[in-house]
Design an enzyme around this catalytic site. Structure first.
Site, short mmCIF file in Angstrom:
data_model
loop_
_atom_site.label_atom_id
_atom_site.label_comp_id
_atom_site.label_asym_id
_atom_site.label_seq_id
_atom_site.Cartn_x
_atom_site.Cartn_y
_atom_site.Cartn_z
N ASP A 194 23.96 22.14 -25.57
CA ASP A 194 24.30 23.00 -24.45
C ASP A 194 25.71 22.59 -24.00
O ASP A 194 26.18 21.51 -24.37
CB ASP A 194 23.28 22.81 -23.32
CG ASP A 194 23.61 23.65 -22.10
OD1 ASP A 194 23.93 24.84 -22.26
OD2 ASP A 194 23.54 23.10 -20.98
N ASP B 273 27.55 23.39 -20.39
CA ASP B 273 27.69 22.99 -18.98
C ASP B 273 26.58 22.04 -18.57
O ASP B 273 25.40 22.33 -18.74
CB ASP B 273 27.69 24.23 -18.08
CG ASP B 273 28.84 25.17 -18.40
OD1 ASP B 273 29.91 24.69 -18.81
OD2 ASP B 273 28.66 26.39 -18.24
N TYR C 274 31.10 29.30 -11.78
CA TYR C 274 31.25 29.16 -13.22
C TYR C 274 32.56 28.45 -13.54
O TYR C 274 33.51 28.52 -12.75
CB TYR C 274 31.24 30.54 -13.90
CG TYR C 274 29.97 31.29 -13.65
CD1 TYR C 274 28.87 31.12 -14.47
CD2 TYR C 274 29.86 32.16 -12.56
CE1 TYR C 274 27.68 31.80 -14.23
CE2 TYR C 274 28.68 32.84 -12.31
CZ TYR C 274 27.59 32.65 -13.15
OH TYR C 274 26.42 33.31 -12.90
N CYS D 128 26.16 33.27 -25.40
CA CYS D 128 25.46 34.46 -24.90
C CYS D 128 26.18 34.91 -23.63
O CYS D 128 26.19 34.18 -22.64
CB CYS D 128 24.00 34.17 -24.59
SG CYS D 128 23.21 35.58 -23.76
#
Length: 189
Positions: free
Chosen positions: A24, A26, A38, A108
């Site tokens: 992953d 973040d 973000y 994504c």
């Protein structure tokens, strides 16, 4: 972004083998943005301690290092695909300075429920599988959230839930050569 709504960057066409570590982004590679915010530009990106070195160790051990990341901020209009790709190019450039590299980045850009690539679905993993011959028996998913762990389990690889990639890399390198039997499919550190 391709026609399926995925973004992938590859630094290398070399195939180091088929064992892989899916990461992953973040909260594992870089410091997480505050809630409901973000990472939208490189200046906001900050590697977590030990991350470049951990990626380098995984590279040296022959693992493909693949990032699978949900970036809903694109769907919400808070950042663009181009901005995310720019962040990833700079991240890779900084990793390259110490001899580390990322083999593939799968993004994504959708909201929940709009696709089959958003974790915990496995669309990003299937995309990586098309690009690289992945051996699930020797591969791992490492992330900081339950959806990361669930995605890894759904795809059929061992999982580690953590915010410390250094510790996860040590665990993988210590157990990565053992047969899958006798190892819990999910390990939390």
């Amino acid at each position: 972004m391709d026609r399926e709504g995925h973004t992938a960057l590859r630094n290398s066409e070399n195939r180091y083998g088929n064992k892989a570590v899916f990461l992953d982004r973040d909260g594992l590679i870089n410091r997480q943005a505050p809630p409901h915010q973000y990472i939208t530009k490189w200046e906001e990106f900050e590697f977590l301690p030990g991350v470049p070195e951990a990626i380098h160790k995984l590279n040296k051990a022959g693992y493909l290092v693949l990032i699978v990341t949900n970036q809903r901020g694109i769907a919400r209009g808070m950042m663009t695909v181009e901005a995310v790709e720019k962040i990833h190019r700079q991240m890779c450039k900084n990793l390259n300075k110490i001899g580390a590299h990322i083999d593939g980045i799968y993004v994504c850009p959708h909201n929940a429920g709009e696709c089959h690539c958003r974790k915990p679905d496995i669309g990003l993993f299937l995309r990586a599988e098309r690009d690289f011959r992945i051996d699930k028996e020797t591969s791992w998913m490492v992330g900081d959230s339950e959806s990361d762990v669930q995605a890894g389990q759904n795809y059929g690889v061992r999982t580690i839930r953590t915010t410390c990639l250094e510790e996860a890399a040590e665990k993988i390198l210590g157990k990565g050569i053992l047969p899958k039997e006798g190892i819990s499919p999910t390990n939390s550190i």
